[in-house]
Structures are given as structure tokens and as C-alpha cells.
Design a protein around this motif. Sequence first.
Motif, PDB file in Angstrom:
ATOM      1  N   UNK A 194     -14.110   4.461  -2.612  1.00  0.00           N
ATOM      2  CA  UNK A 194     -15.524   4.152  -2.753  1.00  0.00           C
ATOM      3  C   UNK A 194     -16.393   4.467  -1.572  1.00  0.00           C
ATOM      4  N   UNK A 195     -16.057   5.414  -0.699  1.00  0.00           N
ATOM      5  CA  UNK A 195     -16.771   5.848   0.590  1.00  0.00           C
ATOM      6  C   UNK A 195     -17.104   4.670   1.432  1.00  0.00           C
ATOM      7  N   UNK A 196     -16.434   3.683   1.624  1.00  0.00           N
ATOM      8  CA  UNK A 196     -16.595   2.766   2.429  1.00  0.00           C
ATOM      9  C   UNK A 196     -15.762   3.245   3.875  1.00  0.00           C
ATOM     10  N   UNK A 197     -16.325   2.734   4.922  1.00  0.00           N
ATOM     11  CA  UNK A 197     -15.544   3.119   6.252  1.00  0.00           C
ATOM     12  C   UNK A 197     -14.669   1.886   6.474  1.00  0.00           C
ATOM     13  N   UNK A 198     -13.250   2.086   6.946  1.00  0.00           N
ATOM     14  CA  UNK A 198     -12.467   1.220   7.538  1.00  0.00           C
ATOM     15  C   UNK A 198     -11.814   1.630   8.768  1.00  0.00           C
ATOM     16  N   UNK A 199     -11.141   0.640   9.415  1.00  0.00           N
ATOM     17  CA  UNK A 199     -10.173   1.026  10.585  1.00  0.00           C
ATOM     18  C   UNK A 199      -8.894   0.493  10.422  1.00  0.00           C
ATOM     19  N   UNK A 200      -7.754   1.019  10.998  1.00  0.00           N
ATOM     20  CA  UNK A 200      -6.435   0.138  10.922  1.00  0.00           C
ATOM     21  C   UNK A 200      -5.884   0.515  12.328  1.00  0.00           C
ATOM     22  N   UNK A 222      -6.079   3.065  17.167  1.00  0.00           N
ATOM     23  CA  UNK A 222      -6.939   2.721  16.018  1.00  0.00           C
ATOM     24  C   UNK A 222      -7.317   4.118  15.087  1.00  0.00           C
ATOM     25  N   UNK A 223      -7.443   3.909  13.873  1.00  0.00           N
ATOM     26  CA  UNK A 223      -7.863   5.034  12.993  1.00  0.00           C
ATOM     27  C   UNK A 223      -8.728   4.753  11.985  1.00  0.00           C
ATOM     28  N   UNK A 227       0.849  -1.194   0.010  1.00  0.00           N
ATOM     29  CA  UNK A 227      -0.077   0.097  -0.017  1.00  0.00           C
ATOM     30  C   UNK A 227       0.658   1.228   0.006  1.00  0.00           C
ATOM     31  N   UNK A 228       2.035   1.156   0.684  1.00  0.00           N
ATOM     32  CA  UNK A 228       2.878   2.437   0.670  1.00  0.00           C
ATOM     33  C   UNK A 228       3.239   2.767  -0.784  1.00  0.00           C
ATOM     34  N   UNK A 229       3.750   1.648  -1.257  1.00  0.00           N
ATOM     35  CA  UNK A 229       4.389   1.742  -2.791  1.00  0.00           C
ATOM     36  C   UNK A 229       3.332   2.701  -3.801  1.00  0.00           C
ATOM     37  N   UNK A 230       2.091   1.985  -3.818  1.00  0.00           N
ATOM     38  CA  UNK A 230       1.282   2.325  -4.921  1.00  0.00           C
ATOM     39  C   UNK A 230      -0.155   2.395  -4.203  1.00  0.00           C
ATOM     40  N   UNK A 231      -0.450   2.745  -2.997  1.00  0.00           N
ATOM     41  CA  UNK A 231      -1.749   3.043  -2.401  1.00  0.00           C
ATOM     42  C   UNK A 231      -2.126   4.530  -2.551  1.00  0.00           C
ATOM     43  N   UNK A 262      -7.688  -3.327  -2.415  1.00  0.00           N
ATOM     44  CA  UNK A 262      -8.338  -3.558  -0.939  1.00  0.00           C
ATOM     45  C   UNK A 262      -8.134  -2.654   0.026  1.00  0.00           C
ATOM     46  N   UNK A 263      -9.205  -1.872   0.161  1.00  0.00           N
ATOM     47  CA  UNK A 263      -9.290  -0.585   1.008  1.00  0.00           C
ATOM     48  C   UNK A 263      -9.084  -1.094   2.480  1.00  0.00           C
ATOM     49  N   UNK A 264      -9.406  -2.349   2.899  1.00  0.00           N
ATOM     50  CA  UNK A 264      -8.983  -2.556   4.141  1.00  0.00           C
ATOM     51  C   UNK A 264      -7.539  -2.580   4.515  1.00  0.00           C
TER      52      UNK A 264
END
Length: 160
Positions: free
Chosen positions: A81-87, A74-75, A48-52, A111-113
Motif C-alpha cells: 500500500x506504499x506505506x513505509x515501515x522498518x523492521x 534495521x531495514x 508472515x513467512x508462511x503467507x506474507x 498488518x504490513x508492520x
Amino acid sequence: MMPYDSGNAPRSFVYHPVFQTIVIVAILLVGPVLLVIGSSMNAADREPVASGSRTTGTVVEVNDGAEASTHNFRVEYFAGDTSSHSVWADWAPDEKPALGSSVTVIYSTAEPSAAVVEGHGTPGRTVTGLGGLLTVVSVVLIVVMASGFAKGRARRRRAD
């Protein structure tokens, strides 16, 4: 009253050679396994860092445990795509994020998650560090044991 005789006291299982061998073998195996697992976790975070895509997330939970391994937060963020996620991300003791503050999240567009928080550690770093530490301890144990065996062998040869 009878004096205490330590020669008759039962020995703890910790001194049993089989137990000691099991512990040493476990340490020898766990360190490299954790290195491999942590490296694969870090590799997964590099994609994700390289191409996210980047977006702004909000800190919604901060864990401030007694140990460094429990310093995480947690963020929540919205993907394209306006979907909500957390990491979850780790934080250093001098970089504690404030609840409700904004941080930059980098997520995979496929994969936005799958995401990382820019500038903060990931669990893969912790696992890799623990694996490295256990591997170093294993190598030191092997060197100490080998030198002990060599000294014992040399003493037996001299005694013969």
C-alpha cells in the motif's frame, strides 16, 4: 600488629541461604518463562513467512556491539500500500550486512508492520535460546542439589 582473623570478618550476603534460595528459584522460573515468550515471538514471525508478501528493503542502520545480542540491523521497506515501515533483525558475526544493501523482507499483508528479514534471525530466537540455556542450568542445579541432599542424608544415616 595483630594478625587477621577471618573468623571475625563479616560474611557477604551472597553466602546467606535465603539469598541463594532466591537466586535458584529465580533461575528456575525465568528459564521456562523466556522459553514461552520466545516461542510465542517465533510463532508470530512464522505467520508472515508462511503467507506474507515479499519486497526489497534497504539496510539503514547496523549495530555492531561487543556482544552477540547487540548484533542487529534495521531495514526500511515499502509495503504493497506504499506505506513505509522498518523492521529489526539479528545477524551472525560472519553475515554482517552492509549499510545501504538490499535484503528481502517478508511482511504480513493484513498488518504490513509485522515483518521479518529473510535469512536473518529474529529477537524471538535470542529469547528462546536464553530461556533454553537458563532451563538447562536450572535442571543441572536441581540434579546437583538433589545428589548433595542424598549424599548428606546417607552420611547422617551411617553416622547414626
